[in-house]
Design a protein around this motif. Structure first.
Motif, PDB file in Angstrom:
ATOM      1  N   THR A  55       0.802  -1.219   0.000  1.00 38.50           N
ATOM      2  CA  THR A  55       0.000   0.000   0.000  1.00 38.50           C
ATOM      3  C   THR A  55       0.836   1.271   0.000  1.00 38.50           C
ATOM      4  OG1 THR A  55      -0.186  -0.159   2.425  1.00 38.50           O
ATOM      5  CG2 THR A  55      -1.995  -1.065   1.115  1.00 38.50           C
ATOM      6  N   VAL A  56       2.151   1.153  -0.073  1.00 39.44           N
ATOM      7  CA  VAL A  56       3.000   2.347  -0.125  1.00 39.44           C
ATOM      8  C   VAL A  56       3.495   2.547  -1.551  1.00 39.44           C
ATOM      9  CG1 VAL A  56       3.701   2.235   2.284  1.00 39.44           C
ATOM     10  CG2 VAL A  56       5.012   1.008   0.576  1.00 39.44           C
ATOM     11  N   ARG A  57       3.675   3.794  -1.955  1.00 39.07           N
ATOM     12  CA  ARG A  57       4.050   4.096  -3.332  1.00 39.07           C
ATOM     13  C   ARG A  57       5.485   3.681  -3.647  1.00 39.07           C
ATOM     14  NH1 ARG A  57       2.139  10.265  -3.554  1.00 39.07           N
ATOM     15  NH2 ARG A  57       2.819  10.090  -1.390  1.00 39.07           N
ATOM     16  N   SER A  58       6.347   3.680  -2.638  1.00 37.04           N
ATOM     17  CA  SER A  58       7.746   3.331  -2.907  1.00 37.04           C
ATOM     18  C   SER A  58       7.880   1.913  -3.455  1.00 37.04           C
ATOM     19  CB  SER A  58       8.573   3.467  -1.625  1.00 37.04           C
ATOM     20  OG  SER A  58       8.085   2.613  -0.610  1.00 37.04           O
ATOM     21  N   THR A  59       7.027   1.000  -3.004  1.00 36.75           N
ATOM     22  CA  THR A  59       7.082  -0.374  -3.512  1.00 36.75           C
ATOM     23  C   THR A  59       6.738  -0.416  -4.994  1.00 36.75           C
ATOM     24  OG1 THR A  59       6.437  -1.234  -1.347  1.00 36.75           O
ATOM     25  CG2 THR A  59       6.165  -2.697  -3.225  1.00 36.75           C
ATOM     26  N   VAL A  60       5.664   0.246  -5.374  1.00 40.36           N
ATOM     27  CA  VAL A  60       5.237   0.237  -6.771  1.00 40.36           C
ATOM     28  C   VAL A  60       6.288   0.887  -7.668  1.00 40.36           C
ATOM     29  CG1 VAL A  60       3.452   1.024  -8.381  1.00 40.36           C
ATOM     30  CG2 VAL A  60       2.821   0.276  -6.075  1.00 40.36           C
ATOM     31  N   TRP A  61       6.832   2.010  -7.228  1.00 39.88           N
ATOM     32  CA  TRP A  61       7.791   2.730  -8.063  1.00 39.88           C
ATOM     33  C   TRP A  61       9.104   1.965  -8.211  1.00 39.88           C
ATOM     34  CZ3 TRP A  61       6.994   6.376 -11.434  1.00 39.88           C
ATOM     35  CH2 TRP A  61       5.894   7.221 -11.296  1.00 39.88           C
ATOM     36  N   THR A  62       9.648   1.491  -7.116  1.00 41.49           N
ATOM     37  CA  THR A  62      10.953   0.819  -7.198  1.00 41.49           C
ATOM     38  C   THR A  62      10.874  -0.476  -8.000  1.00 41.49           C
ATOM     39  OG1 THR A  62      10.497  -0.174  -5.020  1.00 41.49           O
ATOM     40  CG2 THR A  62      11.880   1.791  -5.067  1.00 41.49           C
ATOM     41  N   LEU A  63       9.828  -1.274  -7.783  1.00 39.10           N
ATOM     42  CA  LEU A  63       9.701  -2.525  -8.529  1.00 39.10           C
ATOM     43  C   LEU A  63       9.357  -2.268  -9.992  1.00 39.10           C
ATOM     44  CD1 LEU A  63       7.940  -4.895  -5.969  1.00 39.10           C
ATOM     45  CD2 LEU A  63      10.367  -4.711  -6.535  1.00 39.10           C
ATOM     46  N   SER A  64       8.586  -1.237 -10.273  1.00 40.07           N
ATOM     47  CA  SER A  64       8.281  -0.899 -11.670  1.00 40.07           C
ATOM     48  C   SER A  64       9.528  -0.445 -12.412  1.00 40.07           C
ATOM     49  CB  SER A  64       7.204   0.190 -11.730  1.00 40.07           C
ATOM     50  OG  SER A  64       5.998  -0.252 -11.153  1.00 40.07           O
ATOM     51  N   VAL A  65      10.342   0.385 -11.768  1.00 34.53           N
ATOM     52  CA  VAL A  65      11.588   0.834 -12.395  1.00 34.53           C
ATOM     53  C   VAL A  65      12.533  -0.348 -12.590  1.00 34.53           C
ATOM     54  CG1 VAL A  65      13.638   2.264 -12.059  1.00 34.53           C
ATOM     55  CG2 VAL A  65      11.379   3.198 -11.558  1.00 34.53           C
ATOM     56  N   MET A  66      12.623  -1.228 -11.585  1.00 27.19           N
ATOM     57  CA  MET A  66      13.460  -2.419 -11.726  1.00 27.19           C
ATOM     58  C   MET A  66      13.026  -3.255 -12.925  1.00 27.19           C
ATOM     59  SD  MET A  66      13.447  -5.974 -11.227  1.00 27.19           S
ATOM     60  CE  MET A  66      12.101  -6.283 -10.090  1.00 27.19           C
ATOM     61  N   PHE A  67      11.734  -3.507 -13.039  1.00 26.62           N
ATOM     62  CA  PHE A  67      11.210  -4.326 -14.136  1.00 26.62           C
ATOM     63  C   PHE A  67      11.522  -3.669 -15.477  1.00 26.62           C
ATOM     64  CE2 PHE A  67       8.265  -6.804 -16.598  1.00 26.62           C
ATOM     65  CZ  PHE A  67       8.156  -7.999 -15.901  1.00 26.62           C
ATOM     66  N   ALA A  68      11.323  -2.353 -15.558  1.00 27.43           N
ATOM     67  CA  ALA A  68      11.577  -1.645 -16.810  1.00 27.43           C
ATOM     68  C   ALA A  68      13.059  -1.678 -17.177  1.00 27.43           C
ATOM     69  CB  ALA A  68      11.091  -0.199 -16.689  1.00 27.43           C
ATOM     70  N   LEU A  69      13.936  -1.529 -16.203  1.00 25.89           N
ATOM     71  CA  LEU A  69      15.373  -1.560 -16.480  1.00 25.89           C
ATOM     72  C   LEU A  69      15.817  -2.940 -16.954  1.00 25.89           C
ATOM     73  CD1 LEU A  69      16.811   0.524 -13.496  1.00 25.89           C
ATOM     74  CD2 LEU A  69      16.835   1.152 -15.914  1.00 25.89           C
ATOM     75  N   VAL A  70      15.388  -3.978 -16.247  1.00 24.92           N
ATOM     76  CA  VAL A  70      15.833  -5.334 -16.593  1.00 24.92           C
ATOM     77  C   VAL A  70      15.338  -5.730 -17.979  1.00 24.92           C
ATOM     78  CG1 VAL A  70      15.683  -7.765 -15.952  1.00 24.92           C
ATOM     79  CG2 VAL A  70      15.989  -6.042 -14.179  1.00 24.92           C
TER      80      VAL A  70
END
Length: 310
Positions: A55-70
């Motif tokens: 429910t925190v935005r940091s989880t969505v942002w960090t994992l989304s950026v990770m997925f996009a980078l990989v």
């Protein structure tokens, strides 16, 4: 004076009610909650931590950026190499370059799982609701590790499929000795063996998730976001940077050790492109070493969490 009915008789049960009320101070009985009480267990802590992390935005942002980078860098790397007849690398090796950057996102999230609660003071509420501090740390570790492993492995699987599709038509030149090549050949074409698929997907996901779990433990030790993130970036990057500048003959043994045991080399070895020649090229021994180090730091975090004030 007793309570009278309309015909002058005492109401039945009135003396009993007065006697019952007389057993409590001021005649008022204490409140009894209709909600049944249950003994808490690890499952409750797991549900609580899962609610927090999703429910925190940091989880969505960090994992989304990770997925996009990989996936993004893996796709661009495979696309850039697709015009070459033979790249000289194992078929799935292109997935490493995006994961080297994507792991920083997982490391950051691992630190924030703990340190964000210390920064906001939420940790006091957490430990008040669950006084068993070891249970809180275990719940955070289990929830984060599961989430990091699943998302990272999915990104690695998608990247591996992209590399296999775009680079699967490479043929082995006559001047390349199959025994000197760290990848696999089949019928003169570059292929990925079962071990290579396992290392580039599940192995890489485990490695990055363990780095994130180590970051969580370091965050519990330092209780400071910037300090813990800086420490983990130093652990990941500093050994390789130091080895690159050790050019003297007297420092070759130290240089070789730094290369062999650096976290980036462990990740590269899972893709069959190790930075050190004198080692097992599969990367699984280094993955086991990382697991041991992570468990040791988690044990230290557990010991300090029980000794220190919040």
């Amino acid at each position: 004076m007793s309570i009278q009915q309309h015909d002058g008789q005492a109401a039945p049960g009135a003396p009993q009610q007065q006697a019952a009320q007389g057993n409590w101070p001021n005649g008022i009985a204490p409140y009894s909650s209709p909600i049944p009480m249950a003994r808490t267990h690890l499952g409750h802590a797991l549900v609580s931590e899962w609610t927090k992390i999703r429910t925190v935005r940091s989880t969505v942002w960090t994992l989304s950026v990770m997925f996009a980078l990989v996936v993004g860098i893996g796709f661009l790397t495979a696309l850039g190499l697709s015009g070459d007849d033979f790249t000289g690398q194992p078929l799935l090796a292109g997935g490493l370059f995006g994961l080297m950057l994507g792991q920083i996102c997982v490391i950051t999230l691992g630190v924030l799982v703990v340190t964000s609660e210390y920064g906001t003071g939420m940790i006091r509420t957490t430990l008040t609701a669950c006084p068993q501090r070891g249970r809180v740390l275990l719940a955070k570790a289990v929830v984060f590790f599961g989430l990091a492993f699943v998302t990272t492995t999915l990104a690695c699987v998608l990247t591996a499929l992209i590399n296999s599709a775009l680079l699967g038509d490479q043929t082995r030149p006559s001047y390349v000795n199959a025994e000197d090549f760290s990848g696999s050949f089949e019928g003169g074409k570059v292929v990925a063996s079962g071990g290579e698929w396992l290392g580039a997907t599940v192995g890489a996901g485990l490695y990055v998730a363990l780095l994130g779990l180590l970051s969580l433990a370091v965050g519990a030790l330092l209780r400071h976001s910037a300090g813990a993130i800086t420490t983990m970036l130093g652990v990941v990057l500093l050994p390789l940077v130091m080895a690159l500048f050790m050019v003297g003959e007297a420092l070759q043994d130290v240089r070789r050790m730094l290369l062999e045991y650096s976290p980036l080399n462990g990740l590269a070895s899972l893709y069959r492109i190790p930075m050190s020649e004198d080692q097992d090229a599969t990367g699984w021994p280094l993955l086991g070493g990382l697991a041991i180090v992570t468990l040791a730091v988690l044990a230290a975090a557990y010991a300090l969490l029980n000794k220190r004030d919040v």
